[in-house]
Scaffold this active site. Sequence first.
Site: not given
Length: 266
Positions: A160, A157, A91, A190, A65
Amino acid sequence: MYKNMEGQIAVITGGGSGIGRDICIEFAKCGVKVMVTGRRESNINETKKLIEDLNGYAETYKMDVSNKENVESVFEEIYNKHGKIDILINNAGLSTPPTFCTNMSDSDWDGLIKTHLYGAFYCSRACSKFMKNNNYGRIVNMSSIAGVFGFVGNINYSTAKTALVGFTYSLAKELGQYGITVNAIQPGIIRTSMTERALDALEVKFANETPLKRIGEPKDIASAASFFCSPNSGFITGVIMRVDGGYILNSGMDLLMMQTCSGEQE
């Protein structure tokens, strides 16, 4: 499970593992034709096999991506083959070893921003023009609770994931007139390969700090994604949905007071 999604074409980036894989499987159960994309052919092929074992439909496309030309080529190929793209799930992501800002390398900053943020931009830009042709579309961006309050040692992270919130709001405004909705999900803690090390050491602590008293599973995020992408959700756009079991609601003071109140009941 939304049966009115049957026959739709969905592109899921980072579909070879973790949350992306569960989204692919959930969509396939809804009758969606799933375009599984990712950088590792072995992973996306495994997802494809899992879908086919459920009698679902899947195709695989090797795609980075962060590579604009690669992204544009893949989306054109999918559109030329199917004549439409109904759903895009942005994702794809990666993580870097935790380190303070003062020690973070340019490559760790650039690589993560390129994947999470440029990736969502490249894919949305390439896909939205095809969605506009059909006056229909669903785009879901994967943010994070790190985009709410930041993570120490993960400034790249957190940056973003925060930026993806603004990206979602702006894109929702731009594309709404074409029947395209744009929403975002903010997963909490998660159970994936990205969180494996932290959970090995702190799973009980994290679960206890979550009102629902458990760690999230990729299927929890997949369910939220299928909700946003159902035709039934056509009047929902520009929404940021936290899927964290209530983790973000608790603070150190809440936990202290919970212990105090529990002691009074004994």
